[in-house]
Every structure is written in structure tokens, then in C-alpha cells.
Design a protein around this motif. Structure first.
Motif, mmCIF file in Angstrom:
data_model
loop_
_atom_site.group_PDB
_atom_site.id
_atom_site.type_symbol
_atom_site.label_atom_id
_atom_site.label_comp_id
_atom_site.label_asym_id
_atom_site.label_seq_id
_atom_site.Cartn_x
_atom_site.Cartn_y
_atom_site.Cartn_z
ATOM 1 N N LEU A 62 37.085 42.064 41.278
ATOM 2 C CA LEU A 62 37.692 42.172 42.606
ATOM 3 C C LEU A 62 39.096 42.768 42.515
ATOM 4 O O LEU A 62 39.481 43.625 43.322
ATOM 5 C CB LEU A 62 37.745 40.794 43.267
ATOM 6 C CG LEU A 62 38.439 40.716 44.638
ATOM 7 C CD1 LEU A 62 37.755 41.640 45.640
ATOM 8 C CD2 LEU A 62 38.451 39.273 45.155
ATOM 9 N N MET A 102 36.218 37.790 39.671
ATOM 10 C CA MET A 102 37.580 37.930 40.195
ATOM 11 C C MET A 102 38.305 39.110 39.549
ATOM 12 O O MET A 102 39.067 39.821 40.214
ATOM 13 C CB MET A 102 38.367 36.635 39.975
ATOM 14 C CG MET A 102 37.879 35.468 40.826
ATOM 15 S SD MET A 102 37.834 35.818 42.609
ATOM 16 C CE MET A 102 36.068 36.005 42.872
ATOM 17 N N ALA A 117 33.289 37.132 44.949
ATOM 18 C CA ALA A 117 34.239 38.229 45.166
ATOM 19 C C ALA A 117 34.280 38.678 46.630
ATOM 20 O O ALA A 117 35.356 38.719 47.239
ATOM 21 C CB ALA A 117 33.913 39.397 44.239
ATOM 22 N N ALA A 144 42.390 35.520 44.434
ATOM 23 C CA ALA A 144 41.538 35.955 43.328
ATOM 24 C C ALA A 144 42.045 35.386 42.003
ATOM 25 O O ALA A 144 41.251 34.896 41.182
ATOM 26 C CB ALA A 144 41.492 37.483 43.257
#
Length: 289
Positions: free
Chosen positions: A214, A211, A18, A250
Motif C-alpha cells: 500500500l 501494508m 490494504a 498503514a
């Protein structure tokens, strides 16, 4: 033992994934001028920015335009903020301001970006000439009497910038080494493991989770930035432009994680099938006569 060690390496790689994505994408988006311009160019078509500039022009004109000519002037102003000339002006100003945006995020003093109240303001400069030329072309009366008009756009609040500075400084420091370390841990863990299928599943799930975290962190940061800004709609548009690549990468990594889970599941099933003991031989039945 090899599988356990490989799993640990993969989990460490997932934890670093991340910040590695954020560092690589965000720092590259901001520090590279062309990528920065590509990111902010669509903002010239953002209705919030167009409305902000149009409102400043209308306020500057005030009662200097007769009421009979006001509808034509308003139409001409609306056409101007949606024109190619305005887009070119937006790009030119952002190109000049890019070093100052970078300096601002690094916590340095900026020169071209001004501070008005508690907001960082992008000065578009004198738009009088472009506006007069357009009004003259469109046959608007009293076009020659348009006064000097300076327009600007409030990008983001100063407290929000101060909050972002420590994170950007850290990401800029780690933007090169962190992605390499994360990738090396992920690949190394899979290669070392004896049961690669299971490690792929763990790594894939880890990447998907990191992800998603994130994306959630980016959303929460956007909420903080807009809440602290005097013009949330403008700050939100600017934030989205600078973080668009972070979210794109991402989601790509998230998809890669999903593929890793599928491939790992297939590999694990195939490995279990190969290692399964063969079934015992069937005995033939003997009949006595």
C-alpha cells in the motif's frame, strides 16, 4: 481442517486490508471538512506555496513600485506570505473550496475551483487589503498605491484528477463495509483455527506485506500525480496532505502485523512444547556381584 480454513480466512482478510485502510483513511480525510482543513492547514507554511504566491504578487507589482522601495516591498511580501493573516486566508479559502474539492474527486463539476489550462487552481482571491495593511504598518513607502492583486495556487492537473476519480469513487463506496469485512475475516480466522499461533504468524506476515504494498502504491500514485501536474512541487504537497493519514494507519497496521508474528511465534512454540511426547523413562543400571 480448522487451521486450514482459518488460514484461508486470514489470508482473505490480509488481501482486503490494504484497500480497507486506503478507503477508511482517504475517504474520511477528504469528506470530513474539519479533517480536511487539519490536513491542508500546514500547507500555508509550505515554502513552495509561499513562493508561488509571493511570485504572483511581485509580478503584479511589476514596475509600479519605485526601485528605491523595492527591497522594502519584497521584504513586506515575504513577511506577508509567512504571517498569521496568510494562514487564516488559506484556511478560509480552503473551507469554502472543500465542497468543490469533494465534487472534483467525485467527477462532478466544480464551481469555486477554476481550471486554467490543464490545472485545477485554488483561487485565494484579492490579497490587496491584507498586503496594504501590512505595508502600512511596516512603514513601506507607496503602500497606498499598491494595485489590486489576485493570487491563486495550482493544486493538481486535470488529467491526474480524472485518473483518481474512479479509484476514489470505489473507495468511497467501500469505505464502511470493507474495513468491517477485513477485520471480521482476520479475527474469525484466528478464532476458528486450532493452531492459533501458526495462523497469527501467517496473518502478521500478510498484513506487513500488504501494508508495504500500500505504501508503495501511494508512492507510485504520487509520482503519477506530480508528473502530470504543471507545478509538481505544489501538487506533491497537496497529495501528501490528503494521503498522510493513509500512510500513518498503514504503518500502524504494519506494526500490528509485526507484533502478531512475534505473539504467534511464542504461542506456536508453547503449543509445540505442550504437545511434545514425554521422554522415555530412564532405566536404572543393574550391577551383578
Amino acid at each position: 481442517m480448522r487451521t486450514t480454513f482459518g488460514t484461508i480466512l486470514v489470508l482473505l482478510g490480509c488481501l482486503l486490508a490494504a484497500p480497507a485502510v486506503a478507503a477508511y483513511a482517504l475517504v474520511g480525510e477528504v469528506t470530513d471538512q474539519q479533517r480536511y482543513l487539519d490536513a491542508v492547514e500546514p500547507l500555508a507554511d509550505d515554502p513552495a506555496i509561499q513562493q508561488s504566491v509571493a511570485s504572483q504578487i511581485d509580478a503584479a507589482l511589476g514596475d509600479k513600485v519605485p526601485a528605491s522601495a523595492k527591497p522594502l516591498v519584497d521584504q513586506s511580501v515575504d513577511t506577508f506570505v509567512k504571517s498569521a493573516e496568510f494562514r487564516q486566508l488559506w484556511l478560509s479559502v480552503n473551507k469554502e473550496a472543500h465542497p468543490e474539492v469533494l465534487a472534483m474527486l467525485r467527477g462532478e463539476e466544480s464551481g469555486s475551483l477554476s481550471v486554467q489550462g490543464d490545472a485545477i487552481v485554488l483561487d485565494l482571491g484579492d490579497v490587496t487589503t491584507q498586503l496594504r495593511d501590512r505595508m502600512t504598518t511596516e512603514g513601506v513607502p507607496f503602500a497606498a498605491q499598491i494595485p489590486q492583486i489576485n493570487a491563486n495556487v495550482e493544486l493538481i492537473s486535470r488529467p491526474a484528477v480524472r485518473q483518481l476519480v474512479p479509484a476514489f469513487d470505489l473507495l468511497e463506496t467501500l469505505s464502511v463495509i470493507l474495513p468491517i469485512v477485513a477485520l471480521a475475516l482476520l479475527l474469525g480466522g484466528v478464532l476458528i483455527a486450532a493452531r492459533k499461533g501458526r495462523v497469527l504468524i501467517v496473518g502478521g506476515i500478510g498484513l506487513v506485506v500488504m501494508m508495504l504494498l500500500l505504501v508503495l502504491a501511494a508512492f507510485l500514485a504520487r509520482s503519477q500525480v506530480t508528473a502530470r501536474s504543471p507545478r509538481p512541487e505544489l501538487a506533491g504537497s497537496f497529495y501528501d496532505a490528503l494521503t498522510s493519514q493513509v500512510l500513518t494507519i498503514a504503518w500502524i497496521v504494519c506494526a500490528v502485523g509485526g507484533v502478531a508474528v512475534i505473539v504467534g511465534g511464542i504461542a506456536a512454540a508453547a503449543s509445540s512444547k505442550r504437545q511434545a511426547p514425554p521422554p522415555p523413562p530412564r532405566r536404572r543400571a543393574h550391577f551383578s556381584h
